[in-house]
Design a protein around this motif. Structure first.
Motif, PDB file in Angstrom:
ATOM      1  N   ASN A  84      -2.945   3.107   0.012  1.00  0.00           N
ATOM      2  CA  ASN A  84      -1.619   3.099  -1.299  1.00  0.00           C
ATOM      3  C   ASN A  84      -1.315   4.936  -1.662  1.00  0.00           C
ATOM      4  OD1 ASN A  84      -0.918   0.655  -0.209  1.00  0.00           O
ATOM      5  ND2 ASN A  84      -1.518   0.258  -2.593  1.00  0.00           N
ATOM      6  N   ARG A 129       2.982  -6.040   0.356  1.00  0.00           N
ATOM      7  CA  ARG A 129       2.569  -6.595   1.193  1.00  0.00           C
ATOM      8  C   ARG A 129       2.374  -7.676   2.069  1.00  0.00           C
ATOM      9  NH1 ARG A 129      -4.273  -6.323  -1.076  1.00  0.00           N
ATOM     10  NH2 ARG A 129      -2.713  -7.394  -2.505  1.00  0.00           N
ATOM     11  N   SER A 130       2.460  -8.416   1.337  1.00  0.00           N
ATOM     12  CA  SER A 130       2.334  -9.764   2.003  1.00  0.00           C
ATOM     13  C   SER A 130       3.660 -10.407   0.822  1.00  0.00           C
ATOM     14  CB  SER A 130       1.473 -10.969   1.506  1.00  0.00           C
ATOM     15  OG  SER A 130       0.433 -10.748   0.031  1.00  0.00           O
TER      16      SER A 130
END
Ligand code: DGY
Length: 334
Positions: A224, A186-187
């Motif tokens: 997800n 995600r990051s």
């Protein structure tokens, strides 16, 4: 723990699943424990009734803690998960009810990363299939070309989706095998963390297209759900393996079974399943899938450490202190 004096009544707690007897005995010194050593999973109605009687509960992934479960739980202060993943918690509902939610990070990182690697090795090198071959007396058919031929691990490309503590642990193990590490998360990791894992950040699509082995380690969230379905599997190499040690629901199990049957990818290794402990019947029919019963953190030492950390979280919360692995920190009032 501020142990209650003889005249005080002990706080009531629930231990919703069987735990190590010594851990239970220790809890009984300070608490009136409603235990479930028979390990029969509570129905939602039973769980709701149990939570109504206690100030704290130790649970596992089998217990769904949501508004319904909490609706009668007027005295409940804390629910301590014996698990790092907490998709069984409706955290906003717990926060709204003023109930602290805790989990068990860190203590299982290395054990779970070890298992991710073990499942990858078993899948790519067809270890369980080979064992069945031997047991079935097939070895006499051995030839240079006719035995379970696997895919290489060393110097191949591993693609890790979900680069938290466990994902990074797998990346570090991969370096020992001379693997090229790519990841999607995600990051993006800090430069220092990327360097420590020698990992390159790529898009999910690029990862699926280029990795020889795709390993899933991301948390389950509604966003997800089915991160890997037919469309994503179609991007993978026909020689690739897919390893899921994350959560059931991250992979569309029916689409995966179809893809394995059609040889869209080489093989899969699964520790988690949609609807576990039930496994999709189509997966059970296939030989190019290694199946494990959600055992990634399952070593004696680590399971004991998880139980101990969950107990510490519970004790601290009941004592009015901040538990070490509090998830919804806004609930805690010093
Ligand atoms: C976890 O802790 O989330 C594991 O999946 C449980 O074994």
């Amino acid at each position: 723990m501020n142990t209650p004096s003889k005249s005080q009544t002990k706080p009531k707690i629930l231990v919703a699943r069987a735990i190590f007897p010594e851990a239970l005995a220790k809890l009984q010194e300070s608490f009136e424990v409603r235990s479930n050593q028979a390990d029969q999973v509570f129905t939602p109605t039973e769980l709701q009734a149990e939570l109504a009687k206690v100030v704290g509960a130790l649970v596992a992934g089998s217990e769904r803690i949501d508004a319904n479960a909490l609706s009668q739980a007027k005295d409940l202060k804390v629910v301590a998960n014996i698990s790092v993943g907490y998709n069984n918690f409706d955290v906003p509902a717990m926060t709204a009810a003023g109930v602290m939610a805790t989990n068990t990070p860190d203590v299982l990182t290395d054990t779970t990363a070890d298992f991710g690697f073990a499942l990858l090795m078993a899948t790519a090198r067809r270890i369980t299939e080979s064992e069945h071959w031997v047991r079935a007396g097939e070895w006499k058919k051995w030839s240079i070309v006719n035995n379970p031929l696997g895919m290489d691990i060393h110097h191949s490309t591993i693609g890790i989706i979900g680069m938290g503590r466990i994902g990074q642990g797998i990346a570090k193990r991969a370096l020992g095998f001379g693997m090229n590490v790519i990841y999607h998360n995600r990051s993006r990791l800090s430069e220092a963390d990327e360097k420590a894992c020698a990992a390159k950040y790529v898009s999910k699509e690029e990862l699926l297209r280029t990795a020889d082995h795709v390993v899933l380690v991301l948390p389950y969230t509604p966003e997800n759900h089915h991160t890997i379905a037919a469309k994503e599997i179609a991007l993978m190499k026909p020689t690739a393996t897919l390893i899921n040690i994350a959560r059931g629901g991250i992979v569309d199990d029916l689409a995966l079974a179809q893809a394995l049957k059609d040889k869209v990818i080489f093989a899969a290794g699964l520790d988690v399943f949609e609807g576990e402990p039930t496994v999709h019947p189509e997966l059970l029919k296939l030989s190019n899938v290694v199946l494990a019963p959600h055992i990634a953190s399952s070593t004696e030492k680590t399971r004991r450490a998880m139980v101990d950390l969950a107990i510490e979280n519970l004790r601290q919360a009941i004592d009015g202190k901040k538990p070490p692995s509090l998830i919804n920190t806004e609930v805690f009032k010093a």
